[in-house]
Design a protein around this motif. Structure first.
Motif, PDB file in Angstrom:
ATOM      1  N   VAL A  67       0.773  -1.318   0.278  1.00 29.89           N
ATOM      2  CA  VAL A  67      -0.203   0.512   0.017  1.00 29.89           C
ATOM      3  C   VAL A  67       0.717   0.913   0.015  1.00 29.89           C
ATOM      4  N   PHE A  68       0.418   1.924  -1.069  1.00 30.55           N
ATOM      5  CA  PHE A  68       1.620   3.376  -1.134  1.00 30.55           C
ATOM      6  C   PHE A  68       0.102   4.683  -1.000  1.00 30.55           C
ATOM      7  N   ILE A  69       0.710   5.165   0.533  1.00 34.52           N
ATOM      8  CA  ILE A  69       0.152   6.079   0.571  1.00 34.52           C
ATOM      9  C   ILE A  69       0.069   7.838  -0.413  1.00 34.52           C
ATOM     10  N   ASP A  70       1.590   7.500  -0.794  1.00 32.89           N
ATOM     11  CA  ASP A  70       2.037   8.841  -1.474  1.00 32.89           C
ATOM     12  C   ASP A  70       3.353   8.462  -1.974  1.00 32.89           C
ATOM     13  N   ILE A  71       3.694   8.461  -3.629  1.00 33.39           N
ATOM     14  CA  ILE A  71       5.077   8.091  -4.259  1.00 33.39           C
ATOM     15  C   ILE A  71       4.967   9.609  -4.861  1.00 33.39           C
ATOM     16  N   GLU A  72       6.139  10.369  -4.190  1.00 39.09           N
ATOM     17  CA  GLU A  72       7.734  10.830  -5.195  1.00 39.09           C
ATOM     18  C   GLU A  72       8.566  10.140  -5.770  1.00 39.09           C
ATOM     19  N   ILE A  73       8.732  10.745  -6.723  1.00 35.42           N
ATOM     20  CA  ILE A  73       9.379  10.533  -7.809  1.00 35.42           C
ATOM     21  C   ILE A  73      10.784  11.954  -8.176  1.00 35.42           C
ATOM     22  N   SER A  74      11.897  11.253  -7.833  1.00 38.60           N
ATOM     23  CA  SER A  74      13.112  12.235  -8.171  1.00 38.60           C
ATOM     24  C   SER A  74      13.953  12.383  -9.084  1.00 38.60           C
ATOM     25  N   ASN A  75      15.120  12.751  -9.603  1.00 41.10           N
ATOM     26  CA  ASN A  75      16.301  12.206 -10.708  1.00 41.10           C
ATOM     27  C   ASN A  75      16.246  11.802 -11.408  1.00 41.10           C
ATOM     28  N   GLN A  76      14.978  11.370 -11.837  1.00 39.54           N
ATOM     29  CA  GLN A  76      15.175  10.168 -13.433  1.00 39.54           C
ATOM     30  C   GLN A  76      15.168  10.985 -14.138  1.00 39.54           C
ATOM     31  N   THR A  77      15.922   9.778 -15.248  1.00 36.20           N
ATOM     32  CA  THR A  77      16.114  10.380 -16.058  1.00 36.20           C
ATOM     33  C   THR A  77      16.104   8.951 -17.261  1.00 36.20           C
ATOM     34  N   VAL A  78      15.738   8.962 -18.340  1.00 37.00           N
ATOM     35  CA  VAL A  78      14.975   8.320 -19.671  1.00 37.00           C
ATOM     36  C   VAL A  78      15.902   8.461 -20.618  1.00 37.00           C
ATOM     37  N   SER A  79      16.450   6.684 -21.139  1.00 28.69           N
ATOM     38  CA  SER A  79      17.046   7.154 -22.101  1.00 28.69           C
ATOM     39  C   SER A  79      16.226   5.612 -23.251  1.00 28.69           C
ATOM     40  N   ILE A  80      16.111   6.355 -24.519  1.00 29.76           N
ATOM     41  CA  ILE A  80      15.165   5.624 -25.652  1.00 29.76           C
ATOM     42  C   ILE A  80      16.532   4.801 -26.539  1.00 29.76           C
ATOM     43  N   ILE A  81      16.489   3.201 -26.909  1.00 31.96           N
ATOM     44  CA  ILE A  81      16.812   2.427 -27.769  1.00 31.96           C
ATOM     45  C   ILE A  81      15.647   1.925 -28.875  1.00 31.96           C
ATOM     46  N   GLY A  82      15.703   2.290 -29.625  1.00 26.90           N
ATOM     47  CA  GLY A  82      14.118   1.834 -30.782  1.00 26.90           C
ATOM     48  C   GLY A  82      13.097   1.794 -29.734  1.00 26.90           C
ATOM     49  N   ASN A  83      13.122   0.437 -29.634  1.00 28.65           N
ATOM     50  CA  ASN A  83      11.426   0.494 -28.915  1.00 28.65           C
ATOM     51  C   ASN A  83      11.212   0.415 -27.276  1.00 28.65           C
ATOM     52  N   VAL A  84      12.461   0.379 -26.526  1.00 27.80           N
ATOM     53  CA  VAL A  84      12.914  -0.419 -25.652  1.00 27.80           C
ATOM     54  C   VAL A  84      13.538   1.681 -24.854  1.00 27.80           C
ATOM     55  N   ALA A  85      12.325   1.665 -23.160  1.00 27.86           N
ATOM     56  CA  ALA A  85      13.088   2.852 -22.189  1.00 27.86           C
ATOM     57  C   ALA A  85      14.039   2.569 -21.903  1.00 27.86           C
ATOM     58  N   ILE A  86      14.830   2.788 -20.767  1.00 27.48           N
ATOM     59  CA  ILE A  86      15.649   1.966 -19.352  1.00 27.48           C
ATOM     60  C   ILE A  86      15.251   3.752 -18.555  1.00 27.48           C
ATOM     61  N   VAL A  87      14.705   3.654 -17.690  1.00 29.21           N
ATOM     62  CA  VAL A  87      14.251   4.779 -16.732  1.00 29.21           C
ATOM     63  C   VAL A  87      15.397   4.920 -15.229  1.00 29.21           C
ATOM     64  N   ARG A  88      15.683   5.145 -14.929  1.00 34.00           N
ATOM     65  CA  ARG A  88      16.346   5.868 -13.396  1.00 34.00           C
ATOM     66  C   ARG A  88      15.362   6.773 -13.217  1.00 34.00           C
ATOM     67  N   HIS A  89      15.323   5.992 -11.452  1.00 35.39           N
ATOM     68  CA  HIS A  89      14.824   7.687 -11.062  1.00 35.39           C
ATOM     69  C   HIS A  89      14.996   7.144  -8.699  1.00 35.39           C
ATOM     70  N   THR A  90      14.819   8.312  -8.424  1.00 37.93           N
ATOM     71  CA  THR A  90      14.430   7.279  -6.655  1.00 37.93           C
ATOM     72  C   THR A  90      13.197   7.657  -5.747  1.00 37.93           C
ATOM     73  N   LEU A  91      12.963   7.046  -5.799  1.00 35.08           N
ATOM     74  CA  LEU A  91      11.352   7.365  -5.171  1.00 35.08           C
ATOM     75  C   LEU A  91      11.261   6.675  -3.672  1.00 35.08           C
ATOM     76  N   SER A  92      10.201   7.804  -3.825  1.00 29.12           N
ATOM     77  CA  SER A  92      10.587   7.849  -1.474  1.00 29.12           C
ATOM     78  C   SER A  92       8.660   8.227  -1.646  1.00 29.12           C
TER      79      SER A  92
END
Length: 131
Positions: A67-92
């Protein structure tokens, strides 16, 4: 981030939107939304070492196990390689998992998204590590 081209910028925006939709579906325990966002091949790794498939991932939310009451995402990066996406972030997040009560979590996340035949981005892999 990958080289910025008009098509990559469109894909990056689409993936960012998919991440927002995933966040909302996790908070609301929206089984139908999670089903739409997750690939049938999903492998979902938790920071404690547990690995879930798509059905286990969805059930953990709809059953109240996660159960998540709230989710904050920070420091997100997205890389696209063809039909693939790589996402990195911090979840608090503020949590209230079944049997554990209120808590909080801060983890680094790696998400791998694929663009399916219907041109929708779906989550195929996720791995979390404690920070």
């Amino acid at each position: 981030m990958s080289t910025s081209t008009p098509s990559n910028l469109t894909a990056i925006n689409e993936v960012n939107n998919a991440v927002v939709q995933l966040r909302k579906a996790m908070i609301s325990a929206d089984g139908a939304g999670l089903d739409q966002l997750a690939s049938s091949e999903l492998t979902y790794g938790h920071s404690g070492g547990q690995i879930q498939n798509k059905q286990e991932f969805i059930s953990s939310f709809t059953s109240g196990e996660s159960v998540f009451i709230d989710i904050e995402i920070s420091n997100q990066t997205v890389s696209i390689i063809g039909n693939v996406a790589i996402v990195r972030h911090t979840l608090s997040a503020a949590t209230n998992d079944k049997g554990k009560g209120p808590g909080s979590v801060k983890i680094s996340i790696l998400l791998v998204w694929i663009k399916n035949d219907e041109q929708a981005w779906q989550l195929v892999a996720r791995q979390a590590v404690k920070v």
